[in-house]
Design an enzyme around this catalytic site. Structure first.
Site, short mmCIF file in Angstrom:
data_model
loop_
_atom_site.label_atom_id
_atom_site.label_comp_id
_atom_site.label_asym_id
_atom_site.label_seq_id
_atom_site.Cartn_x
_atom_site.Cartn_y
_atom_site.Cartn_z
N HIS A 70 0.88 -1.18 0.00
CA HIS A 70 0.00 0.00 0.00
C HIS A 70 0.91 1.23 0.00
O HIS A 70 1.61 1.50 0.98
CB HIS A 70 -0.93 0.01 1.21
CG HIS A 70 -2.05 -0.98 1.09
ND1 HIS A 70 -2.61 -1.62 2.16
CD2 HIS A 70 -2.72 -1.43 -0.01
CE1 HIS A 70 -3.57 -2.43 1.72
NE2 HIS A 70 -3.66 -2.33 0.42
N SER A 71 0.87 1.95 -1.10
CA SER A 71 1.92 2.92 -1.37
C SER A 71 2.01 4.05 -0.36
O SER A 71 3.08 4.59 -0.12
CB SER A 71 1.73 3.48 -2.78
OG SER A 71 0.40 3.88 -3.00
N ARG A 72 0.90 4.44 0.24
CA ARG A 72 0.95 5.60 1.13
C ARG A 72 1.52 5.27 2.50
O ARG A 72 1.74 6.18 3.31
CB ARG A 72 -0.43 6.21 1.29
CG ARG A 72 -1.44 5.32 2.02
CD ARG A 72 -2.81 5.98 1.96
NE ARG A 72 -3.86 5.18 2.57
CZ ARG A 72 -5.14 5.56 2.59
NH1 ARG A 72 -5.49 6.70 2.03
NH2 ARG A 72 -6.05 4.81 3.15
N GLU A 73 1.79 4.01 2.76
CA GLU A 73 2.27 3.60 4.08
C GLU A 73 3.80 3.73 4.12
O GLU A 73 4.52 2.75 4.20
CB GLU A 73 1.77 2.18 4.38
CG GLU A 73 0.24 2.15 4.40
CD GLU A 73 -0.38 0.75 4.41
OE1 GLU A 73 0.37 -0.24 4.50
OE2 GLU A 73 -1.61 0.65 4.32
N ARG A 128 -3.22 4.69 -2.35
CA ARG A 128 -3.00 3.40 -1.70
C ARG A 128 -2.88 2.24 -2.70
O ARG A 128 -2.15 1.27 -2.46
CB ARG A 128 -4.21 3.17 -0.77
CG ARG A 128 -4.54 1.78 -0.35
CD ARG A 128 -5.96 1.77 0.25
NE ARG A 128 -6.47 0.42 0.43
CZ ARG A 128 -6.43 -0.26 1.56
NH1 ARG A 128 -5.85 0.27 2.62
NH2 ARG A 128 -6.94 -1.45 1.65
N ASN A 145 -3.86 -5.74 -1.96
CA ASN A 145 -4.06 -6.67 -0.85
C ASN A 145 -5.47 -7.26 -0.84
O ASN A 145 -5.95 -7.76 0.17
CB ASN A 145 -3.76 -5.98 0.49
CG ASN A 145 -3.54 -6.98 1.62
OD1 ASN A 145 -3.07 -8.09 1.38
ND2 ASN A 145 -3.90 -6.60 2.85
N ARG A 146 -6.13 -7.17 -1.98
CA ARG A 146 -7.43 -7.84 -2.16
C ARG A 146 -7.45 -8.62 -3.47
O ARG A 146 -8.48 -9.12 -3.88
CB ARG A 146 -8.58 -6.81 -2.20
CG ARG A 146 -8.75 -5.96 -0.96
CD ARG A 146 -9.29 -6.76 0.21
NE ARG A 146 -9.60 -5.91 1.36
CZ ARG A 146 -8.70 -5.44 2.22
NH1 ARG A 146 -7.42 -5.74 2.07
NH2 ARG A 146 -9.05 -4.66 3.23
N HIS A 197 2.68 -3.81 6.50
CA HIS A 197 1.82 -2.63 6.26
C HIS A 197 1.98 -1.67 7.43
O HIS A 197 2.67 -1.94 8.39
CB HIS A 197 0.35 -3.06 6.21
CG HIS A 197 -0.02 -3.93 5.05
ND1 HIS A 197 -0.91 -3.54 4.09
CD2 HIS A 197 0.38 -5.17 4.69
CE1 HIS A 197 -1.06 -4.49 3.19
NE2 HIS A 197 -0.28 -5.50 3.52
N SER A 198 1.28 -0.54 7.35
CA SER A 198 1.08 0.30 8.51
C SER A 198 -0.33 0.88 8.36
O SER A 198 -0.85 0.92 7.23
CB SER A 198 2.12 1.43 8.57
OG SER A 198 1.88 2.40 7.58
N TYR A 199 -0.99 1.33 9.36
CA TYR A 199 -0.58 1.47 10.73
C TYR A 199 -1.65 0.76 11.57
O TYR A 199 -2.59 0.22 11.01
CB TYR A 199 -0.51 2.97 11.10
CG TYR A 199 -1.83 3.70 11.04
CD1 TYR A 199 -2.57 3.98 12.20
CD2 TYR A 199 -2.36 4.11 9.81
CE1 TYR A 199 -3.77 4.68 12.15
CE2 TYR A 199 -3.57 4.78 9.75
CZ TYR A 199 -4.26 5.06 10.92
OH TYR A 199 -5.47 5.73 10.87
N TYR A 249 -10.80 -7.09 10.54
CA TYR A 249 -12.07 -7.22 9.83
C TYR A 249 -11.93 -8.29 8.76
O TYR A 249 -10.83 -8.73 8.44
CB TYR A 249 -12.49 -5.89 9.18
CG TYR A 249 -11.39 -5.16 8.47
CD1 TYR A 249 -10.80 -5.65 7.29
CD2 TYR A 249 -10.90 -3.96 8.98
CE1 TYR A 249 -9.79 -4.97 6.66
CE2 TYR A 249 -9.87 -3.27 8.35
CZ TYR A 249 -9.32 -3.79 7.18
OH TYR A 249 -8.31 -3.11 6.56
N GLU A 271 1.03 -4.60 10.85
CA GLU A 271 0.62 -3.20 10.73
C GLU A 271 1.52 -2.44 11.69
O GLU A 271 1.42 -2.62 12.90
CB GLU A 271 -0.85 -3.01 11.13
CG GLU A 271 -1.85 -3.72 10.25
CD GLU A 271 -2.14 -2.99 8.95
OE1 GLU A 271 -1.64 -1.87 8.78
OE2 GLU A 271 -2.86 -3.55 8.11
#
Lengths: 310, 93
Positions: A70-73, A128, A145-146, A197-199, A249, A271
């Site tokens: 996820h690029s923004r992490e 993301r 990631n899906r 990943h984060s966060y 989730y 995360e």
């Protein structure tokens, strides 16, 4: 630009070009230990690189670590850079880690979503997904990631191309995902797979798409507990652990559900921290502490994998 | 570069399952252009959502009218982004 990995600044965020230059420096400085493998090209044509840390042998049992799907992490890619340097520093110095690398290979994909990462630097810091186009939609990108072939398209992913959790038209539609799938399948001897990943400070194991417990749940739970204990011992950062579906989730088509289904027992997803309530905008001053504490958890998982062959 | 001036991140605390469902309703309202950083899952787990400036009033009114607690986690996204960029530029300089 850094002239060596010693003068590289690990306490700031870097662009894709800078990270790729860092990888080249690391390979040049450690030719006996590190090599760079290109596993594919992104939708926009960027190379997808994996660093291989190996002390020899052929197709040894291996540990996979990826950061930044996820690029923004951003703290994840930054931690990946730090891990790469740490591996070269600790080999031959840390007895436990040296034993692992004397018997196993480590593959580290620092920028798992290069198009998205470049886009966060140039256009939209909050991006993301990947940057692929969906026919018939103006919206761009798929949640990588899906997009894996594990419960693909079930609840916990969106069929709307405009959603941040869009699963894509079919499993592995994203070349960033397919490249890893092909690599892992062809390798055939990966024993641990850790996707970072984060966060929100979690350590998770399968499953995400079903509430059915994974067959190895007890062992994974114990290992997660040990890893989190090690992580917390450094700076007191609190982590929760458990299966994806129970802890956060329902998420279908996720990375580690697929790797687990391929027989990679030690499949985990992290995360990373959000100390200070900054979410994806974690201050750069926290990169090194984040990487340091995460490394302790990674070591715990790697050591367990090494000592429990299957 | 996309501008995030006035975007806030709210940390929402849903006290019960009904409130979680209410927040989930917000997710479906595409015109609000909400970006859930932490999804609504169950009571007791914080929900973080980035709200564009143009939607802030609507979201806050919605939450308050349903008695759902929230706090402002990030006052202005762009301020943090500017800091981040400044730090990177300083390093590069």
């Amino acid at each position: 630009r850094a002239l060596s990995t010693k003068t590289f600044n690990y306490a700031t965020y870097h662009t894709l070009d800078e990270i790729y230059e860092f990888m080249d420096l690391l390979v040049t400085e450690n030719p006996q230990l590190v090599s760079k493998i290109q596993i594919g090209n992104t939708f926009e044509g960027r190379p997808i690189y994996v660093l291989k840390f190996s002390t020899g042998g052929t197709n040894r049992p291996a540990i996979w670590i990826d950061t930044g799907i996820h690029s923004r992490e951003w703290v994840t890619q930054a931690s990946g850079v730090w891990f790469a340097k740490k591996i070269t520093e600790d080999y031959g110095q840390d007895a436990a880690f040296t034993a692992i690398l004397d018997n196993m290979d480590i593959f580290l994909e620092i920028v798992t979503n290069p198009d998205g990462f470049a886009y966060t630097h140039k256009t939209n810091r909050m991006w993301r997904k990947t940057r692929s186009r969906t026919q018939g939609s103006l919206c761009v990108g798929v949640d990588p990631n899906r997009n894996w072939d594990a419960g693909f398209g079930l609840a916990g992913a969106s069929s709307n191309p405009c959603s941040d959790t869009y699963h894509g038209k079919f499993a592995n539609s994203e070349v960033e995902v397919k490249s890893i799938v092909d690599f892992v399948t062809n390798h055939g001897n990966i024993k641990a797979f850790i996707s970072i990943h984060s966060y929100s400070q979690l350590l998770l194991y399968p499953y995400g798409y079903t509430s059915e417990p994974a067959p190895d749940k007890e062992e994974l739970d114990q290992l997660a507990k040990s890893a989190v204990t090690a992580l917390t011992s450094l700076y007191g950062t609190k982590y929760k652990y458990g299966s994806i579906i129970d802890t956060i989730y329902q998420a279908s088509g996720s990375t580690v559900d697929w790797t687990y289904s391929q027989g990679i027992k030690y499949s985990f997803t992290f995360e990373l921290r959000d100390t200070g309530l900054r979410g994806f905008l974690l201050p750069a001053s926290q990169i090194i502490p984040t990487a340091e504490e995460t490394w302790l958890a990674l070591l715990t998982i790697m050591d367990h994998t090494f000592k429990h062959p299957y | 570069n996309e501008n995030f001036v006035g975007h806030q991140v709210l940390r929402i605390s849903a006290a019960n399952e009904a409130q979680v469902q209410k927040v989930k309703e917000l997710e479906d309202l595409e015109h609000l252009q909400l970006d859930f950083w932490r999804d609504p899952v169950r009571p007791g787990i914080p929900i973080d959502v980035r709200v564009p400036f143009t939607s802030i009033q609507s979201v806050k009114v919605f939450l308050e009218s349903h008695g759902i607690n929230y706090e402002i986690m990030i006052e202005d996204i762009q301020t943090l982004l500017d800091e981040e960029q400044k730090q990177m530029s300083a390093f590069q300089a």
